[in-house]
Structures are given as structure tokens and as C-alpha cells.
Write an enzyme that holds these catalytic residues in place. Structure first.
Site, PDB file in Angstrom:
ATOM      1  N   GLN A 132       0.832  -1.208   0.000  1.00 26.25           N
ATOM      2  CA  GLN A 132       0.000   0.000   0.000  1.00 26.25           C
ATOM      3  C   GLN A 132       0.858   1.247   0.000  1.00 26.25           C
ATOM      4  OE1 GLN A 132      -3.729   0.373   2.478  1.00 26.25           O
ATOM      5  NE2 GLN A 132      -2.419   1.679   3.717  1.00 26.25           N
ATOM      6  N   GLY A 133       0.752   2.063  -1.033  1.00 23.71           N
ATOM      7  CA  GLY A 133       1.532   3.290  -1.155  1.00 23.71           C
ATOM      8  C   GLY A 133       0.724   4.510  -0.750  1.00 23.71           C
ATOM      9  N   TYR A 134       0.492   4.657   0.548  1.00 21.21           N
ATOM     10  CA  TYR A 134      -0.273   5.785   1.066  1.00 21.21           C
ATOM     11  C   TYR A 134       0.640   6.788   1.781  1.00 21.21           C
ATOM     12  CZ  TYR A 134      -5.123   4.142   0.335  1.00 21.21           C
ATOM     13  OH  TYR A 134      -6.326   3.775  -0.194  1.00 21.21           O
ATOM     14  N   SER A 167       4.341  -1.552   4.242  1.00 24.43           N
ATOM     15  CA  SER A 167       4.472  -2.925   4.718  1.00 24.43           C
ATOM     16  C   SER A 167       4.728  -3.893   3.571  1.00 24.43           C
ATOM     17  CB  SER A 167       3.199  -3.350   5.459  1.00 24.43           C
ATOM     18  OG  SER A 167       2.963  -2.527   6.569  1.00 24.43           O
ATOM     19  N   GLU A 251     -10.724  -1.896   5.198  1.00 22.90           N
ATOM     20  CA  GLU A 251      -9.645  -2.267   6.107  1.00 22.90           C
ATOM     21  C   GLU A 251     -10.177  -2.468   7.516  1.00 22.90           C
ATOM     22  OE1 GLU A 251      -5.174  -0.724   7.296  1.00 22.90           O
ATOM     23  OE2 GLU A 251      -6.652   0.737   6.612  1.00 22.90           O
ATOM     24  N   SER A 385      -3.325   7.786  13.256  1.00 21.68           N
ATOM     25  CA  SER A 385      -3.010   8.012  14.670  1.00 21.68           C
ATOM     26  C   SER A 385      -4.282   8.293  15.477  1.00 21.68           C
ATOM     27  CB  SER A 385      -2.051   9.199  14.807  1.00 21.68           C
ATOM     28  OG  SER A 385      -2.716  10.409  14.493  1.00 21.68           O
TER      29      SER A 385
END
Length: 405
Positions: A132-134, A167, A251, A385
Site C-alpha cells: 500500500q503506497g499511502y 508494509s 480495512e 493516529s
């Protein structure tokens, strides 16, 4: 919602038990032993073989609302049955989670038929892994601040920028990237959701980030003119924010229940340690153990309430309450972090030490409880967060004034 297991679920459980008993051979015993937090990238060849083993018999994609890609279809209760049996036999940690539970439901909801036909069969077979490229160095929980840019050049987009905390990027075949395709756009406008092949030497550089656990499942990813085909933009150019937010709903959907089964397994190990060591006789520790159990049960019922509108097949759908995913993240992040702290309290002074062998590349090896403690320090940060989740609840649910920017 009614979450009782019925006769079809019992039959499904017997099928799952039989398959796992037959396929959990010595070949997969090694990766099965690496079930601690952050260990998914270790012994990657064996993990990839296990993904293909799952895919051959249709155990990947149980929650998809279609069985057209070689996957079995399962109700929500049957998905939980599978997760319970998977945890019971301590099967290997999954490398394909991101493709199966994040990308696939997103493509089913927002992708074209051509995109679904190209990518879903490979995910279902366990053949292609995704990352995942966030997040970026200055755009983590505040995802609308991404600066990675993608410029259209004929039939491709050329992407430049940096992603971080990606990840399993070192082992992934593809990455879904949120990038800015409209020059000069700001915040959630002008973003697109692109599917990017990782095998682009000289254009994509993956650098593992070694953590205090000694593992390195997270990575920095540098994109220098990396190419994505124009037909691999999901949801159309400029609609990336809508697609990205939809993915985050998945998710924190059915996978939340599955995640809690893993949490219950970890809690059981901590309780067993407390009983075996005699630490359970301490009334303060005993109270913390009971509270941890009660909070996990509360999270389960909250997840079931949230999923009540997802249909009898557990197909992808967004929660009716826009704050539900943020509430779920706040609950499990804090709970899991407290579990790591509790594991150390149960161990007592022994938690600060461990076996070592100076002849090894990593002479000091953490045990499972030490790794759990160190890994969970990040639970209230990654995936959004706590501060960002509280802002979402305040602004989108309670209608409070927006935070000044």
C-alpha cells in the site's frame, strides 16, 4: 445482528479443519512458528508457497461478493469460522492480506471489469502480492497531504515521490499508490489511485526500515519516474480520495473481527503465562487481565454492530456511521498496546533480558512477548493516529468546529 453459528457454519468448520490438518505439513512448520507481530516477511519463500497453497483450494477471497475468480464464497459467520480454525492451528502469518482484504474489495467496488479480471484471479491464486503506497514522510495520518506526483505521458503515468512505512514492499509484486495527478491541486482534490508494478529497476527503490524489534517489514519506497498504465487508474483520474477512503472502510470492516481472533490468541498466551508463573495471584495483575478480556469482548460486539448492515454474505459495504471505523481503530490500537504492556508486567524483571548468542548475525533474539511489547508501541500511530481518529469523530460525527490548518 444475529451472529449464531448454524448447521452450514458447522459443516464449513469441518471442511476448514480437514483442509488445514491435511496441508499444515512440515514444509510450512517454520513460517507457522513466525506468528509474532511483524514477522510476516521472514522466510518469505515459504510464506509465498503457503499463499499459493491457500489459493489452489479457494481459501483466498472468502468475503468477496463474487466467486468468479476461483475463490470460495463465505458468509460473515463462515469467515469468522475460518479465522478461528486458522488461529487454532497456528497457521503461517499471511503475506497476501493487503491484496485479498484491501485491494480486492476496492476493485470490486470501484474498479472496471477489466481491472477486476486482470488482478483478482492472481490475488485469489496467491500468485501476486500487494503493498500500500499511502503514507509519506510529511503525510501519514493526514493522508490528504500527499505530494507524490503522477504525470500523464501518453498511455502511462510517470510517478515521482516517496512513500514510507510501506508494509512488505520488499516482497510485493504490485503497489496501489495514491498520487497527485493534477498539478497545483491541494488536499483531497486532484488525487488518483494507481496500480503500479514494483519490478521497475532504477525507477523504484525499496529500502527496508530496521525497527527496534529487529524486524524490517516496513520500508521506504522511492519512485523516480515509475510507470503505471493509464488503464490501471481505479475509479478514474481525480477520484483517488474517494477510492482511498473506500479502501480504509474495508480495512476496518470484516477484517476487524478476524484481527480480534488473533488478539484473543495473544491474550490467551499472556493469561497462560500469568497462571504458570504465579503472577495471577497478584490482585492488580489479575484485575488487568480480566479488564483486558472484557474490553476484547466489548470490541467484538462493537464490530458486530458496525457490520450489521453488510448483508448475509459479508460482502463489502461501508458502515452507515461515518465515525465507526475511527472508533474501531481507537479501540483496538489502545487495547493491543495495553496487552503488550501487560505481557511485560506479567513477566516481571525477566522481561528486560533474554537469551543471546554472539555467533549469530542477530545475537540477541527477542522472545514473542518482548516483540509484542515493542511492536505495539506503534499501534496508536500506524493506520491513522489516535489524534487523527478523534478529529474525524469530532468533525464528521459530532459536528464540532474543524481544526485550524
Amino acid at each position: 445482528m444475529d451472529f449464531a453459528f448454524g448447521p452450514p457454519d458447522d459443516a464449513f468448520r469441518r471442511d476448514a479443519q480437514s483442509w488445514l490438518a491435511e496441508h499444515m505439513t512440515d514444509e510450512f512448520a517454520g513460517p507457522a512458528g513466525l506468528r509474532g507481530s511483524g514477522s510476516e516477511h521472514e522466510r518469505v519463500h515459504a510464506h509465498r508457497a503457503w499463499e499459493r497453497e491457500l489459493g489452489r483450494d479457494g481459501w483466498i477471497g472468502l468475503g468477496w461478493d463474487t466467486g468468479a475468480y476461483g475463490n470460495r464464497r463465505a458468509t460473515l459467520t463462515q469467515q469468522v469460522v475460518w479465522a478461528e480454525e486458522y488461529a487454532r492451528v497456528a497457521a503461517p502469518g499471511r503475506l497476501g492480506h493487503i491484496g485479498e482484504n484491501l485491494l480486492a474489495p476496492t476493485l470490486i467496488a470501484y474498479g472496471s471489469q477489466a481491472q477486476q479480471d486482470r488482478f483478482l484471479p492472481a490475488v485469489a491464486r496467491g500468485e501476486e502480492l500487494w503493498c500500500q503506497g499511502y503514507s509519506e514522510p510529511n503525510a501519514g495520518s493526514d493522508l490528504a497531504g500527499v505530494r507524490t506526483a503522477a504525470v500523464r505521458d501518453g498511455d502511462v503515468y510517470r510517478i515521482s515521490g516517496q512513500k514510507i512505512w510501506t508494509s512488505l514492499a520488499q516482497d510485493a509484486d504490485w503497489c496501489f499508490v495514491l498520487a497527485r495527478t493534477e498539478e497545483g491541486s491541494r488536499r483531497h482534490l486532484g488525487l488518483s489511485f494507481l496500480l503500479v508494478p514494483m519490478d521497475q529497476p532504477g525507477r523504484i527503490d525499496v529500502r527496508p526500515i530496521r525497527q527496534m524489534t529487529g524486524t524490517s517489514e516496513f520500508n521506504e519506497v522511492f519512485l523516480d519516474g515509475a510507470e503505471a498504465r493509464a488503464e490501471h487508474v481505479v475509479g478514474g483520474e481525480g477520484n483517488g480520495w474517494r477510492v482511498a477512503m473506500g479502501l480504509l472502510e474495508f480495512e476496518r470492516g470484516v477484517s476487524t473481527l478476524v484481527q480480534q481472533i488473533g488478539f484473543a490468541e495473544e491474550l490467551t498466551r499472556v493469561v497462560r503465562l500469568a497462571v504458570d508463573s504465579g503472577a495471577v495471584s497478584d490482585p492488580v495483575l489479575r484485575d488487568r487481565l480480566v479488564r483486558q478480556w472484557a474490553e476484547l469482548r466489548t470490541m467484538r460486539w462493537n464490530a458486530l454492530r458496525t457490520l450489521g448492515g453488510s448483508g448475509d454474505r459479508g460482502a463489502p459495504s461501508a458502515p452507515t456511521n461515518p465515525g465507526a471505523p475511527s472508533v474501531a481503530k481507537l479501540l483496538w490500537g489502545g487495547w493491543h498496546q495495553r496487552l503488550g504492556e501487560l505481557a511485560m508486567a506479567v513477566r516481571g524483571a525477566a522481561a528486560a533480558t533474554g537469551p543471546y548468542d554472539w555467533s549469530r548475525e542477530r545475537p540477541y533474539e527477542l522472545d514473542a512477548f518482548q516483540r509484542l511489547f515493542l511492536f505495539t508501541r506503534a499501534d496508536t500511530i500506524y493506520g491513522g493516529s489516535d489524534e487523527i481518529q478523534r478529529n474525524i469523530i469530532a468533525e464528521r460525527v459530532l459536528g464540532l468546529p474543524r481544526e485550524p490548518r
